[in-house]
Design a protein around this motif. Structure first.
Motif, PDB file in Angstrom:
ATOM      1  N   ASN A   1      -5.235  12.786   6.441  1.00  0.00           N
ATOM      2  CA  ASN A   1      -4.019  13.572   6.299  1.00  0.00           C
ATOM      3  C   ASN A   1      -3.092  12.903   5.276  1.00  0.00           C
ATOM      4  OD1 ASN A   1      -0.992  13.868   7.378  1.00  0.00           O
ATOM      5  ND2 ASN A   1      -2.135  15.734   7.813  1.00  0.00           N
ATOM      6  N   PRO A   2      -2.361  13.698   4.475  1.00  0.00           N
ATOM      7  CA  PRO A   2      -1.506  13.112   3.432  1.00  0.00           C
ATOM      8  C   PRO A   2      -0.486  12.086   3.960  1.00  0.00           C
ATOM      9  CG  PRO A   2      -1.672  15.483   3.126  1.00  0.00           C
ATOM     10  CD  PRO A   2      -2.398  15.167   4.396  1.00  0.00           C
ATOM     11  N   THR A   3       0.072  12.316   5.162  1.00  0.00           N
ATOM     12  CA  THR A   3       1.019  11.334   5.714  1.00  0.00           C
ATOM     13  C   THR A   3       0.320   9.997   5.940  1.00  0.00           C
ATOM     14  OG1 THR A   3       2.227  13.095   6.833  1.00  0.00           O
ATOM     15  CG2 THR A   3       2.629  10.852   7.610  1.00  0.00           C
TER      16      THR A   3
ATOM     17  N   GLY B   1      -0.473   8.176   2.837  1.00  0.00           N
ATOM     18  CA  GLY B   1       0.712   7.535   2.275  1.00  0.00           C
ATOM     19  C   GLY B   1       0.868   6.069   2.666  1.00  0.00           C
ATOM     20  N   TYR B   2       0.156   5.635   3.691  1.00  0.00           N
ATOM     21  CA  TYR B   2       0.234   4.217   4.100  1.00  0.00           C
ATOM     22  C   TYR B   2      -0.497   3.308   3.112  1.00  0.00           C
ATOM     23  CZ  TYR B   2       1.006   6.351   8.794  1.00  0.00           C
ATOM     24  OH  TYR B   2       1.440   7.097   9.858  1.00  0.00           O
ATOM     25  N   GLY B   3      -1.358   3.907   2.291  1.00  0.00           N
ATOM     26  CA  GLY B   3      -2.229   3.117   1.420  1.00  0.00           C
ATOM     27  C   GLY B   3      -3.666   3.240   1.910  1.00  0.00           C
ATOM     28  N   THR B   4      -4.564   2.621   1.166  1.00  0.00           N
ATOM     29  CA  THR B   4      -5.986   2.749   1.513  1.00  0.00           C
ATOM     30  C   THR B   4      -6.342   1.817   2.668  1.00  0.00           C
ATOM     31  OG1 THR B   4      -6.455   3.260  -0.782  1.00  0.00           O
ATOM     32  CG2 THR B   4      -8.336   2.648   0.585  1.00  0.00           C
ATOM     33  N   LEU B   5      -6.885   2.415   3.713  1.00  0.00           N
ATOM     34  CA  LEU B   5      -7.304   1.604   4.857  1.00  0.00           C
ATOM     35  C   LEU B   5      -8.626   0.908   4.540  1.00  0.00           C
ATOM     36  CD1 LEU B   5      -6.957   0.896   7.959  1.00  0.00           C
ATOM     37  CD2 LEU B   5      -8.508   2.806   8.382  1.00  0.00           C
ATOM     38  N   ASN B   6      -8.615  -0.402   4.761  1.00  0.00           N
ATOM     39  CA  ASN B   6      -9.842  -1.173   4.627  1.00  0.00           C
ATOM     40  C   ASN B   6     -10.157  -1.714   6.021  1.00  0.00           C
ATOM     41  OD1 ASN B   6     -11.862  -2.977   3.841  1.00  0.00           O
ATOM     42  ND2 ASN B   6     -10.375  -4.554   3.245  1.00  0.00           N
ATOM     43  N   PRO B   7     -10.950  -0.977   6.807  1.00  0.00           N
ATOM     44  CA  PRO B   7     -11.125  -1.355   8.218  1.00  0.00           C
ATOM     45  C   PRO B   7     -11.834  -2.703   8.352  1.00  0.00           C
ATOM     46  CG  PRO B   7     -12.021   0.849   7.795  1.00  0.00           C
ATOM     47  CD  PRO B   7     -11.750   0.216   6.461  1.00  0.00           C
ATOM     48  N   ASP B   8     -11.386  -3.478   9.297  1.00  0.00           N
ATOM     49  CA  ASP B   8     -12.060  -4.724   9.626  1.00  0.00           C
ATOM     50  C   ASP B   8     -13.531  -4.409   9.953  1.00  0.00           C
ATOM     51  OD1 ASP B   8     -12.699  -7.269  10.500  1.00  0.00           O
ATOM     52  OD2 ASP B   8     -11.804  -6.988  12.485  1.00  0.00           O
ATOM     53  N   PRO B   9     -14.469  -5.115   9.308  1.00  0.00           N
ATOM     54  CA  PRO B   9     -15.883  -4.782   9.544  1.00  0.00           C
ATOM     55  C   PRO B   9     -16.454  -5.283  10.876  1.00  0.00           C
ATOM     56  CG  PRO B   9     -15.698  -6.565   7.925  1.00  0.00           C
ATOM     57  CD  PRO B   9     -14.299  -6.125   8.252  1.00  0.00           C
TER      58      PRO B   9
END
Ligand SMILES: [Fe+2]
Length: 342
Positions: free
Chosen positions: A305-307, A310-318
């Motif tokens: 979702n655009p909101t 807006g937080y930035g790109t999530l780089n999930p902990d692997p």
């Protein structure tokens, strides 16, 4: 003679099989879902599923005790699927012995290994990250690590809900899995020392307290900020006063937790349950998770979702979620040991 009787019997079996396959194709019938999720979140999903497949979804909602209920219903339990949030709850269901392995090449293709049980007893279907709601007025930095939350520079400036809440339990368990118990203990003591007040409320209240000037950093899940921001006049100012920073572990990404599914051990409508579970990782459902619940789609290639974007790109902990679950108990003990909630 004997052989022609035999072939007649084979033909009868073949006909019966065809009928069974035919009725499965028609996708008639129903599926019983036990869930901890709020019905306003999941009902639109189930309505869309029923429209697509003709399978009726019967929902049993509760805020606690569903594993015990399924367990006490035993072999005659009507439960087909348990739908819940949090890796801790998914693991609780497995430990209660109420699940069976889900065998689905489709799911194995859609759901990355870190987001499913190695034995197939649970699969995640959506993600959320545990992040910082930072005061727009008083916090200038744009990046932060979870480690930094224990830095004395934040003394008296952090708000958080109970350390025993499942969202924090999973975050602390992830920290233990990465850094070991000794380092986790000193980190947790440092974080405790930085709290502006006794842990209380929910994630939204941490944003409320940042907005009120009680603290500079609140800790909360990604979807709550979007709900406040896109919600009514009461909570919108809490979002307006804060911005989301995606924190990272040292050498890792951002802590994520999931919502997920369990196939009940004695599922009376197993075929329909499998249809539902696979549908939930399909494109339509994943878009609904993204746009109605503000969760991260689990499946690659679905826009957030655009909101949330807006937080930035999530780089999930692997780190695999199963490793987080392994450290749940240690995290709970550590919270008690350091008197986090006192
Ligand atoms: Fe929540």
């Amino acid at each position: 003679m004997f052989s022609s009787v035999n072939s007649l019997a084979r033909m009868a079996i073949a006909i019966a099989t065809t009928i069974a396959a035919g009725s499965a194709l028609a996708q008639s019938g129903e599926v019983n879902v036990y869930t901890y999720r709020e019905s306003k979140l999941v009902q639109p999903l189930f309505d869309a599923f029923s429209k697509d497949t003709g399978i009726k979804v019967n929902v049993i909602s509760a805020s606690s005790g569903l594993e015990q209920r399924i367990k006490s219903e035993g072999e005659h339990s009507p439960a087909d699927v348990l739908l819940t949030v949090d890796i801790g709850r998914l693991e609780d269901a497995i430990r209660a012995g109420i699940s069976q392995p889900i065998a689905s090449p489709t799911l194995d293709k859609m759901v990355a290994p870190q987001y499913r049980d190695p034995e197939g007893h649970w699969y995640a279907i959506s993600m959320r990250a545990r992040v910082i709601y930072a005061s727009k007025e008083r916090v200038t930095q744009n990046a932060i690590t979870y480690d930094e939350l224990a830095d004395p520079k934040w003394k008296g400036k952090i708000c958080i809900r109970s350390g025993q809440h499942m969202y924090n339990n999973a975050l602390f368990a992830a920290y233990i899995a990465k850094h070991g118990e000794a380092k986790a203990e000193s980190w947790l003591r440092g974080l405790k020392a930085n709290l502006a007040q006794k842990p209380s409320g929910g994630d939204r209240e941490t944003a409320r307290d940042v907005a009120a000037g009680k603290c500079d950093l609140g800790i909360g899940n990604t979807y709550y900020w979007a709900l406040m921001n896109n919600g009514g006049p009461n909570q919108k100012p809490w979002a307006d006063a804060t911005r989301v920073i995606l924190p990272t572990f040292e050498g890792g990404g951002t802590h994520v937790n999931v919502s997920g599914v369990v196939l009940a051990k004695h599922a009376p409508n197993k075929a329909n349950a499998m249809t539902l579970i696979e549908w939930l990782v399909g494109e339509k459902a994943q878009h609904m998770y993204a746009d109605m619940n503000y969760e991260y789609p689990l499946r690659a290639g679905i826009a957030v979702n655009p909101t949330i974007a807006g937080y930035g790109t999530l780089n999930p902990d692997p780190l695999p979620l199963a490793k987080i679950a392994d450290n749940k108990k240690k995290a709970a003990n550590l919270v008690d040991k350091v008197g986090f909630d006192n």
